[in-house]
Design an enzyme around this catalytic site. Structure first.
Site, PDB file in Angstrom:
ATOM      1  CE  LYS A   8      -3.166   6.022  41.068  1.00  0.00           C
ATOM      2  NZ  LYS A   8      -3.948   4.906  40.470  1.00  0.00           N
ATOM      3  N   GLY A 100      -6.073   8.335  42.595  1.00  0.00           N
ATOM      4  CA  GLY A 100      -5.175   8.478  43.736  1.00  0.00           C
ATOM      5  C   GLY A 100      -5.321   9.773  44.511  1.00  0.00           C
ATOM      6  N   GLY A 101      -6.465  10.448  44.421  1.00  0.00           N
ATOM      7  CA  GLY A 101      -6.610  11.727  45.088  1.00  0.00           C
ATOM      8  C   GLY A 101      -6.422  11.657  46.591  1.00  0.00           C
ATOM      9  CB  SER A 103      -3.023   7.875  47.633  1.00  0.00           C
ATOM     10  OG  SER A 103      -3.791   6.707  47.827  1.00  0.00           O
ATOM     11  CG  ASP A 136      -2.368   3.808  44.696  1.00  0.00           C
ATOM     12  OD1 ASP A 136      -1.687   2.802  44.387  1.00  0.00           O
ATOM     13  OD2 ASP A 136      -3.484   4.050  44.211  1.00  0.00           O
TER      14      ASP A 136
END
Length: 284
Positions: A8, A100-101, A103, A136
């Site tokens: 994201k 955000g990987g 998450s 997140d």
């Protein structure tokens, strides 16, 4: 089952208040993008316990600290009927990037096991569980443009700003990292910004440089002034808007055309050796 947990970006990120529970209230717009890891989850019929295989840009963290492992344990604590699982994660999204990987990996693990093991958890239940794994994580259960408030758990659906449709997004991750916890310890809070982001995103994108703020940038720039140069490089090569995503340190630029194909002012030499992602934005 093979899934592709995607990254994201944040359009603006204001830090409003420090909460009594130690978290911060924020306001941000999150957009899902195409840069993705690969997660394979299957029932290990002959095994007696779960197995994990983590490859790619995963670093050297012990498995107990990986959010995929934590997601499995969270589900197991409530659903003892889950059989042994085999999980394989190929990390492609850079870490310490603000993309955000990790998450996404956690949220997609919940989604995969819910479907694979027929747990019949609702979207609301999955989002609540994801929130226990990280601020997140709930975003990635539905992966749609949202206004994020609270500590990250309140998600209000948004239409992607029309000014972005058809534009090109380029993301670059410099070889510098800062932990989210450390960034929060140093950030300056701006309660006066509360409730303003949605209206600002409706302004022409040419005005965003003066309007849309990520409060973490001032923290990161103070430690790594070379990141100011990276942002300015994106602007010099035609970015309509350039900013850091999340707590960093990935930067993105929004362009009218694919900046990697511009022969008149080539950007590619400035990005040599760095993880880069480019895509054309579409309606989500």
């Amino acid at each position: 089952m093979i899934l592709h947990p995607h990254a994201k970006i944040n359009l603006g990120l204001r830090i409003l208040y420090r909460r009594p529970d130690g978290y911060h209230d924020i306001e941000s717009c999150m957009l899902p993008i195409g840069w993705a890891d690969q997660l394979a989850v299957e029932i290990a019929a002959e095994a007696t316990e779960d197995s994990y295989e983590i490859a790619g840009l995963a670093g050297e963290l012990p498995i107990e600290r990986n959010l995929v492992y934590k997601a499995v344990q969270l589900l197991r604590a409530q659903h003892s009927e889950i059989p042994p699982l085999q999980l394989k994660l190929e990390k492609i999204i850079p870490t310490e990037a603000g993309l955000g990987g990790g998450s996404a990996d956690a949220a997609y693990t919940l989604l995969a096991i819910n479907e694979l093991c027929h747990l019949d958890l609702s979207t609301a239940q999955l989002e609540a569980m994801a929130g226990e794994l990280g601020s997140d994580c709930p975003f990635f259960i539905q992966s749609r443009p949202v206004l994020v408030t609270g500590r990250g758990e309140r998600l209000t659906p948004l239409t992607m700003p029309s000014t972005l449709l058809g534009k090109w997004l380029l993301i670059v991750k410099p070889p510098i990292g800062m932990s989210t916890a450390e960034a929060y310890r140093q950030v300056t809070r701006h309660p006066e910004a509360e409730g303003k982001l949605t209206a600002l995103l409706e302004q022409p994108i040419g005005q965003w440089r003066e309007l849309i703020v990520n409060d973490f940038e001032s923290v990161v720039f103070a430690h790594y002034p070379e990141l100011v140069a990276l942002r300015d490089t994106l602007y010099r090569h035609g970015a309509l808007y350039a900013a850091m995503s999340g707590s960093g340190t990935a930067f993105y630029g929004i362009f009218d055309d694919n900046p990697l194909l511009d022969d008149t002012a080539p950007l590619v030499p400035h990005l040599t050796g760095l993880p880069v992602w480019v895509e054309r934005l579409a309606l989500v």
